[in-house]
Scaffold this active site. Structure first.
Site, PDB file in Angstrom:
ATOM      1  N   LYS A  57     -10.209  -2.685  -5.723  1.00  0.00           N
ATOM      2  CA  LYS A  57     -10.940  -1.448  -5.991  1.00  0.00           C
ATOM      3  C   LYS A  57     -10.026  -0.374  -6.555  1.00  0.00           C
ATOM      4  CE  LYS A  57     -12.485  -2.219  -1.414  1.00  0.00           C
ATOM      5  NZ  LYS A  57     -13.367  -2.157  -0.279  1.00  0.00           N
TER       6      LYS A  57
ATOM      7  N   LYS B 112       0.824  -1.212   0.000  1.00  0.00           N
ATOM      8  CA  LYS B 112       0.000   0.000   0.000  1.00  0.00           C
ATOM      9  C   LYS B 112       0.856   1.259   0.000  1.00  0.00           C
ATOM     10  CE  LYS B 112      -4.350  -1.786   1.636  1.00  0.00           C
ATOM     11  NZ  LYS B 112      -5.453  -1.793   2.578  1.00  0.00           N
TER      12      LYS B 112
ATOM     13  N   LYS C  45      -3.944  -8.760  -7.942  1.00  0.00           N
ATOM     14  CA  LYS C  45      -5.242  -9.215  -7.455  1.00  0.00           C
ATOM     15  C   LYS C  45      -6.345  -8.223  -7.841  1.00  0.00           C
ATOM     16  CE  LYS C  45      -5.142  -7.365  -2.943  1.00  0.00           C
ATOM     17  NZ  LYS C  45      -5.013  -7.231  -1.597  1.00  0.00           N
TER      18      LYS C  45
HETATM   19  P1  TYM Z   1     -10.758  -5.813   2.632  1.00  0.00           P
HETATM   20  O1  TYM Z   1     -11.831  -4.840   2.963  1.00  0.00           O
HETATM   21  O2  TYM Z   1      -9.639  -5.357   1.766  1.00  0.00           O
HETATM   22  O3  TYM Z   1     -11.369  -7.099   1.958  1.00  0.00           O
HETATM   23  C1  TYM Z   1     -12.483  -7.800   2.508  1.00  0.00           C
HETATM   24  C2  TYM Z   1     -12.319  -9.287   2.290  1.00  0.00           C
HETATM   25  O4  TYM Z   1     -12.230  -9.572   0.894  1.00  0.00           O
HETATM   26  C3  TYM Z   1     -11.089 -10.377   0.626  1.00  0.00           C
HETATM   27  N1  TYM Z   1     -10.564 -10.002  -0.704  1.00  0.00           N
HETATM   28  C4  TYM Z   1     -10.273 -10.885  -1.661  1.00  0.00           C
HETATM   29  N2  TYM Z   1     -10.374 -12.230  -1.708  1.00  0.00           N
HETATM   30  C5  TYM Z   1     -10.001 -12.845  -2.859  1.00  0.00           C
HETATM   31  N3  TYM Z   1      -9.550 -12.187  -3.953  1.00  0.00           N
HETATM   32  C6  TYM Z   1      -9.434 -10.832  -3.959  1.00  0.00           C
HETATM   33  N4  TYM Z   1      -9.017 -10.195  -5.063  1.00  0.00           N
HETATM   34  C7  TYM Z   1      -9.807 -10.122  -2.778  1.00  0.00           C
HETATM   35  N5  TYM Z   1      -9.834  -8.811  -2.435  1.00  0.00           N
HETATM   36  C8  TYM Z   1     -10.309  -8.753  -1.174  1.00  0.00           C
HETATM   37  C9  TYM Z   1     -10.110 -10.020   1.730  1.00  0.00           C
HETATM   38  O5  TYM Z   1      -9.158 -11.051   1.916  1.00  0.00           O
HETATM   39  C10 TYM Z   1     -11.028  -9.852   2.916  1.00  0.00           C
HETATM   40  O6  TYM Z   1     -11.299 -11.110   3.524  1.00  0.00           O
HETATM   41  N6  TYM Z   1      -7.930  -5.843   6.771  1.00  0.00           N
HETATM   42  C11 TYM Z   1      -9.164  -6.337   6.184  1.00  0.00           C
HETATM   43  C12 TYM Z   1     -10.398  -5.959   6.967  1.00  0.00           C
HETATM   44  C13 TYM Z   1     -10.387  -6.380   8.397  1.00  0.00           C
HETATM   45  C14 TYM Z   1     -10.562  -7.693   8.885  1.00  0.00           C
HETATM   46  C15 TYM Z   1     -10.560  -7.555  10.312  1.00  0.00           C
HETATM   47  C16 TYM Z   1     -10.719  -8.925   8.277  1.00  0.00           C
HETATM   48  C17 TYM Z   1     -10.275  -5.527   9.468  1.00  0.00           C
HETATM   49  N7  TYM Z   1     -10.394  -6.241  10.615  1.00  0.00           N
HETATM   50  C18 TYM Z   1     -10.724  -8.668  11.125  1.00  0.00           C
HETATM   51  C19 TYM Z   1     -10.867 -10.046   9.099  1.00  0.00           C
HETATM   52  C20 TYM Z   1     -10.864  -9.903  10.502  1.00  0.00           C
HETATM   53  C21 TYM Z   1      -9.299  -5.737   4.791  1.00  0.00           C
HETATM   54  O7  TYM Z   1      -8.761  -4.708   4.512  1.00  0.00           O
HETATM   55  O8  TYM Z   1     -10.168  -6.426   3.985  1.00  0.00           O
END
Ligand code: TYM
Length: 333
Positions: A199, A113, A196
């Protein structure tokens, strides 16, 4: 209900895409009737990259509507906004003091990032973020964290922090396990299949959003990048040498609950694979999109559901926070 506690969260930073759906949300929905599930919309995490006023609240309601539209049932799943449950901030600080600077420095998401934000503001929160994520997970005595592959490292640091805390202050936290899907754990961009799906895809052509209409979805699949191989075995699963084809096979497999190899056996031509995969995605997303727009007609109701979720979340989180403070030996207030 089994006693397995599930928690996973998603950031309100823009429209939800197919990667998040296949990597995480699909599993959130399928687990909700057997397990005790908590799902947070992590608006505090979103502040690490958000600078404009008046945006995050809107995105939070929209994301809640989407979580209900994909199938989370507010009668069984606890869906809440992170900032409504102040224990996240409180345990977040304790976790910041439990993880090390070295551990935070090794997080690949932080490195990725910050590399993308060259010449832009990089908040301190972007660096300490995994400590808040550890608090999100540990507050709920979580056994399982259903996530995409990119979040595995954050669950690892959470486990390490919990083990360290328990060792220092006595048994306090449940040690969580990451759960990633057999197919769909890492959905790649349709335009750049070595990155990957995300957004931050500028043109949007490589990223399928859950609210895209069928025409837009089919267009993105038809234009998906493949390669110039021909012949009867051109369609085979080889992530390294044929990343575009592998991306289509992964998506198709995740949607139809098969392995990418099983899907590959049924195809000889890229065109047919693209169209069939696009159609399978349209079939899955159409009802979700329709429910989403229905739910968005009554934002007040969506906000009310989030309020009820926060009440339930707080009941669990406040007990865990107190247990952690007591274990440390903070002076009772
Ligand atoms: P975030 O908001 O980026 O993504 C949400 C979930 O979507 C999954 N994901 C993907 N899976 C497969 N292929 C992709 N291209 C892809 N893009 C996103 C992510 O792995 C995620 O499961 N840090 C986390 C949010 C968070 C969290 C937590 C998750 C905060 N606290 C506690 C689990 C437990 C995040 O930024 O996810």
């Amino acid at each position: 209900m089994s006693s397995t506690r599930v928690l996973s969260c998603i950031q309100p930073t823009g429209d939800v895409h197919l990667g998040s759906y296949l990597g995480a949300l699909k599993n959130w929905v399928s687990g909700q009737h057997e397990k005790d599930v908590f799902h947070g919309i992590v608006d505090l995490h979103a502040l690490t990259v958000m600078e404009e006023p008046g945006v995050v609240g809107q995105l939070t309601v929209e994301l809640a509507a989407m979580l209900f539209a994909v199938g989370l049932d507010p009668d069984v799943a606890t869906v809440f906004a992170q900032s409504h449950v102040v224990e996240h901030n409180q345990l977040g600080w304790v976790m910041e003091c439990t993880v090390s600077y070295g551990e935070l420095s090794r997080m690949t998401q932080f490195k990725d990032k910050t590399a993308k934000r060259q010449q832009q503001f990089i908040s301190g929160g972007l660096f300490t973020y995994p400590a808040l994520q550890a608090a999100d997970i540990l507050l709920y005595d979580t056994n399982e964290v259903p996530i995409g592959d990119d979040q595995r490292q954050h669950v690892e640091i959470t486990r390490d922090a919990a083990i360290r805390f328990n060792h220092r202050f006595g048994d306090t936290f449940v040690i969580p396990e990451a759960a990633t899907p057999a197919a769909g754990g890492r959905v790649m961009s349709l335009q750049d299949p070595t990155s990957k799906m995300s957004k931050s895809d500028e043109s949007g052509a490589g990223c399928v959003y859950l609210i895209d209409d069928p025409k837009a979805i089919m267009k993105k699949f038809k234009r998906a990048v493949t390669d110039s191989d021909t012949g009867p075995d051109a369609v085979r699963y080889d992530r390294e040498n044929k990343p575009g084809v592998a991306t289509l096979l992964d998506i198709n497999a995740a949607i139809t609950d098969r392995t990418p190899q099983q899907v590959a056996e049924q195809y000889e031509q890229y065109g047919k694979l693209k169209v069939d995969t696009g159609e399978a995605v349209v079939e899955t997303l159409t009802p979700i999109r329709e429910r989403y727009f229905e739910l968005m007609e009554d934002r007040g109701e969506v906000a009310r559901l989030l309020g009820a979720g926060a009440d339930k979340a707080r009941e669990v989180a406040s007990v865990t926070l107190q247990r952690a403070y007591d274990a440390i030996g903070m002076l009772p207030s």
